[in-house]
Enzyme design. Sequence first.
Site, PDB file in Angstrom:
ATOM      1  N   TYR A  19       1.558  12.221  14.193  1.00 49.30           N
ATOM      2  CA  TYR A  19       2.236  11.122  13.495  1.00 49.30           C
ATOM      3  C   TYR A  19       2.856  10.152  14.489  1.00 49.30           C
ATOM      4  O   TYR A  19       2.680   8.933  14.382  1.00 49.30           O
ATOM      5  CB  TYR A  19       3.305  11.691  12.566  1.00 49.30           C
ATOM      6  CG  TYR A  19       4.051  10.646  11.768  1.00 49.30           C
ATOM      7  CD1 TYR A  19       3.448  10.024  10.685  1.00 49.30           C
ATOM      8  CD2 TYR A  19       5.357  10.290  12.093  1.00 49.30           C
ATOM      9  CE1 TYR A  19       4.122   9.077   9.937  1.00 49.30           C
ATOM     10  CE2 TYR A  19       6.042   9.350  11.357  1.00 49.30           C
ATOM     11  CZ  TYR A  19       5.421   8.737  10.283  1.00 49.30           C
ATOM     12  OH  TYR A  19       6.093   7.793   9.548  1.00 49.30           O
TER      13      TYR A  19
ATOM     14  N   SER B 160       2.859   5.716  -4.312  1.00 51.53           N
ATOM     15  CA  SER B 160       2.548   6.785  -5.262  1.00 51.53           C
ATOM     16  C   SER B 160       3.774   7.287  -6.012  1.00 51.53           C
ATOM     17  O   SER B 160       3.722   7.532  -7.211  1.00 51.53           O
ATOM     18  CB  SER B 160       1.899   7.969  -4.531  1.00 51.53           C
ATOM     19  OG  SER B 160       0.656   7.622  -3.993  1.00 51.53           O
TER      20      SER B 160
ATOM     21  N   THR C  73       0.833  -1.204   0.000  1.00 52.33           N
ATOM     22  CA  THR C  73       0.000   0.000   0.000  1.00 52.33           C
ATOM     23  C   THR C  73       0.871   1.259   0.000  1.00 52.33           C
ATOM     24  O   THR C  73       2.041   1.233   0.383  1.00 52.33           O
ATOM     25  CB  THR C  73      -0.934   0.037   1.228  1.00 52.33           C
ATOM     26  OG1 THR C  73      -0.143   0.165   2.427  1.00 52.33           O
ATOM     27  CG2 THR C  73      -1.793  -1.212   1.301  1.00 52.33           C
TER      28      THR C  73
ATOM     29  N   ILE D 271       9.525   4.750  -0.552  1.00 46.41           N
ATOM     30  CA  ILE D 271       9.833   3.432  -0.003  1.00 46.41           C
ATOM     31  C   ILE D 271       8.958   2.372  -0.661  1.00 46.41           C
ATOM     32  O   ILE D 271       9.416   1.269  -0.969  1.00 46.41           O
ATOM     33  CB  ILE D 271       9.650   3.438   1.524  1.00 46.41           C
ATOM     34  CG1 ILE D 271      10.771   4.254   2.179  1.00 46.41           C
ATOM     35  CG2 ILE D 271       9.651   2.012   2.088  1.00 46.41           C
ATOM     36  CD1 ILE D 271      10.611   4.435   3.676  1.00 46.41           C
TER      37      ILE D 271
END
Length: 257
Positions: A168, A15, A12, A20
């Site tokens: 985050y 883009s 997943t 990574i």
Amino acid sequence: MSYLKNKIAIVTGVSRLKGIGAAICQELAEDGYHLFFTYWTPYDQTMPWSIQSDEPIKLKEELLKKGVKVGCMELDLTLDDAPTQLLNQVCEELGEPDILINNAAYSTSNDYSNLTLEDLDKHYFVNIRATTLVSTTFAKRFQKKTGGRIVNLTSGQFKGPMPGEVAYATTKGAIDALTITLSAEVAALGITVNAVNPGPTDTGWMTEELKEQLTPMFPFGRVGMPRDVAKTIKFLISEEANWITGQIIHSEGGFKR
């Protein structure tokens, strides 16, 4: 190569060609894994590094040249039915997956003084809810009894504070807890669950000034690169790693905070 015959991996958050996720796909394709990746360009387009709209398709073309099967879809992982959409599409295009690599993440800078409910929710929905629900959907549909792999991307939140990234750090930190508990629950299904912390990795977001600041903290004299973590993940999904589960792997080149 018998172990790799028809092995299908989902990745997943793929883009950007410098990211990574792309490095993971490239590393696995070189070893013969079939791949299905997701991307969500609206997020990257709002970030300082941005993205060219054709990057996911260019990556697919590069992977196909390596002789493996490749599928992809643009998918908002925060949607309620995203996990089912994803697994259904993978099965339709490639077959039942063996491997899930939860690389997608949401990250913006904030601290205690400016954190908003909306921003915290955006981090939660991608970093925790999506990762958890895609993982549990994958596990519930896994029927092969052996060789299943889930790998989560974390960021070493328990190795030190991350000032200025409270949302985050809070949400990605929960990935460690998810990894440990889920690994115990799905072991009987033949699935291992591990997390990898790549440390500071140059995926295009680092300025030259930041790289100069970080480099002395790495004993090898350089910052991490996407392929470094991709190689670690390639090992964790291999047959050789079938006795490793519930672990948080700090694959960060000896980085000293």
